[in-house]
Design an enzyme around this catalytic site. Structure first.
Site, PDB file in Angstrom:
ATOM      1  CG  ASP A 187      -3.582  -9.782  17.286  1.00 18.35           C
ATOM      2  OD1 ASP A 187      -3.942 -10.367  18.250  1.00 18.35           O
ATOM      3  OD2 ASP A 187      -3.548  -8.341  16.986  1.00 18.35           O
TER       4      ASP A 187
ATOM      5  N   GLY B  39      -3.608   5.128  16.767  1.00 17.91           N
ATOM      6  CA  GLY B  39      -4.276   6.242  15.683  1.00 17.91           C
ATOM      7  C   GLY B  39      -5.791   5.958  15.234  1.00 17.91           C
TER       8      GLY B  39
ATOM      9  CB  VAL C 182      -9.462   3.559  10.562  1.00 20.52           C
ATOM     10  CG1 VAL C 182      -9.516   3.017   9.120  1.00 20.52           C
ATOM     11  CG2 VAL C 182      -8.382   2.478  11.327  1.00 20.52           C
TER      12      VAL C 182
ATOM     13  CD  GLU D 255       8.376  10.481 -16.832  1.00 18.29           C
ATOM     14  OE1 GLU D 255       8.187  11.450 -15.908  1.00 18.29           O
ATOM     15  OE2 GLU D 255       7.781  10.330 -17.979  1.00 18.29           O
TER      16      GLU D 255
ATOM     17  CG  ASP E  14       3.745  12.426 -16.585  1.00 18.09           C
ATOM     18  OD1 ASP E  14       5.120  12.865 -16.513  1.00 18.09           O
ATOM     19  OD2 ASP E  14       2.978  13.077 -16.801  1.00 18.09           O
TER      20      ASP E  14
ATOM     21  CG  ASP F 216       8.563  14.624 -15.639  1.00 18.72           C
ATOM     22  OD1 ASP F 216       7.478  14.386 -15.955  1.00 18.72           O
ATOM     23  OD2 ASP F 216       9.675  14.798 -16.544  1.00 18.72           O
TER      24      ASP F 216
ATOM     25  CD  GLU G  87      -4.942 -25.012  -8.539  1.00 19.69           C
ATOM     26  OE1 GLU G  87      -5.213 -25.722  -7.356  1.00 19.69           O
ATOM     27  OE2 GLU G  87      -4.340 -23.876  -8.573  1.00 19.69           O
TER      28      GLU G  87
END
Length: 466
Positions: free
Chosen positions: A144, A36, A38, A417, A406, A408, A345
């Site tokens: 990779d 694909g 970008v 929620e 939110d 919905d 740290e």
């Protein structure tokens, strides 16, 4: 003491089946891959620029590869690993929304410059070693690593780098062996050809990258892939290329330790990070935190859970420009370069700057910042605690955070929620309805049992952050 609610960054990386065009303006193509393209995209609310990887499902033999990459990126939280924002999916396509790195590939910059100075190369390697140390500590082998998979955040010559493309990565335990021959011939470790290897193969790849940064040429060559692989398998290289004429013995020593053919004798990412050449070329600055960030941390401690979750949502979406100064402080405090701030740290830095702080308050600070309760301060957790109000004054970020709760789109955040967000989409949770009702009541000014947008904005604006 209030009940501590564990919040995970990956809860805020949504997987949507709605139309991506409703949330983003997708424009020009900025890259291409095997499956694909970008594209550059602009968030309609915050106007932030993103990179959108568009995968055509029909062209993918093993779609699980891309599911694997998404799941790994959701769990990785490091300043030098590309940040995943969210995903969209329909019957034909999968869209992966990532942070936009506009500075181009490390490979292109190497081609342009031919070679890097030792100081430049050490700076690059310090970033990559920290990121790979973090991956290995979290059970991820990249497999990779190459200059094409390292992107500059900006065009600036001192820009930070981000490692991308975790499609070939694998989850691996300390004692596990991997068996797939995968990756790019120039950067493969010799043991990968025998079919039994560990995560230390990434360190070989980093050795190849370092060799190329200092000489402009790969250590293992050939007329075709077979010849290259044979050269790699033999594992013999020299420092004859002209670029090495003035390279220090310390730099050559690190290359030799990374390109050690026997993986049991090869240096680890952690050992390489502490190598005298890395530490000598790029001395670690004294950790510091400006007073404004110390005040932010103090205010964060006093914030309620819904606000902390909202701040973490925003921190996970901000651009590198928004957080550049906080990122620097994170890396300075992370003295051993493992990509997290240990409790010790952080305590050492805060104590050195504010000697009057009590041990009890330090414990409370550390506990509050360790939002996911894993024992360390992760990158996004640190960003969340240090956010200055100007970092999220952009109303688009606030609106997006509200809409994340939110579900919905009613214009109100309800108990159900809040439970869904704080559960990380898990129905079973230690939080009771009464716990959530209490959280809401702290914000619900008009006492209607839910949070409207005005109340949400008031909550975020309360002397929470300067």
């Amino acid at each position: 003491m209030k009940k501590k609610v564990v919040i995970e960054r990956e809860w805020f990386i949504s997987s949507k089946t709605t139309d991506i065009n409703a949330d983003y303006v997708i424009s020009k193509e900025i890259g291409t891959g095997a499956y694909g393209k970008v594209f550059l995209a602009e968030d309609r609310r915050s106007l932030s620029l993103r990179a959108v990887k568009v995968i055509q499902k029909i062209r993918v033999q093993d779609y699980q590869t891309f599911v694997n990459e998404i799941e790994i990126l959701k769990k990785l939280d490091h300043p030098n690993i590309v940040n995943i924002i969210e995903t969209y999916e329909n019957e034909r396509l999968c869209f992966v929304v990532l942070e936009h790195c506009r500075g181009g590939e490390l490979f292109d910059r190497l081609v342009k410059l031919s070679v890097f100075s030792e100081a430049q190369a050490a700076s690059i390697m310090k970033q990559l070693l920290s990121a790979i140390m973090y991956c290995h500590n979290h059970g991820i082998c990249h497999r990779d690593l190459k200059p094409e998979n390292c992107l500059y955040v900006t065009e600036d010559e001192n820009s930070e780098l981000k490692i991308i493309d975790f499609g070939l990565s694998a989850h691996i335990k300390e004692e596990d062996l991997l068996h797939d021959l995968t990756g790019t011939p120039y950067y493969l470790a010799p043991e990968m050809m025998s079919g039994n290897y560990t995560k230390i193969v990434d360190c070989w790849s980093l050795g190849v990258i370092l060799y190329m940064l200092l000489s402009g040429t790969p250590p293992f060559n050939g007329k075709d892939n077979n010849e290259i692989l044979m050269s790699v398998y033999n594992g013999c290289f020299t420092f004859r290329p002209p670029g090495f004429k003035n390279v220090s013995d310390f730099a050559k020593d690190l290359i030799c330790r990374l390109l050690t053919k026997d993986p049991s004798h090869r240096i680890t990412a952690q050992q390489a990070y502490m190598h005298p050449w890395i530490q000598g070329c790029i001395p670690t600055p004294y950790p510091d935190l400006p007073q404004t960030l110390l005040v932010s941390l103090k205010n964060f401690m006093q914030s309620n859970t819904i606000k902390k979750a909202s701040l973490m949502y925003i921190a996970s979406k901000l651009t590198e420009y928004d957080i550049r100064s906080i990122r620097k402080h994170f890396k300075d405090i992370d003295v051993n370069g493992d990509g997290v701030i240990s409790k010790l740290e952080l305590i050492n830095v805060v104590k050195s700057l504010t000697p009057e702080v009590t041990d009890e308050n330090l414990k409370i600070l550390v506990s509050n910042l360790d939002i996911n309760d894993n024992g360390n301060i992760d990158y996004t957790e640190f960003l969340t605690g240090c956010l200055l109000r100007k970092s999220f004054s952009n109303s688009g970020y606030l609106e997006s955070a509200f809409k994340h709760f939110d579900k919905d789109e009613s214009g109100f955040i309800t108990t159900t929620e809040v439970r869904e967000v704080l559960n990380g989409q898990d129905i079973v949770h230690k939080l009771s309805t009464n716990d959530i009702d209490l959280m809401i009541s702290e914000i619900d000014k008009n006492r209607d049992g839910c949070i409207d947008y005005r109340e949400f904005i008031d909550m975020m604006a309360q002397r929470s952050l300067l």
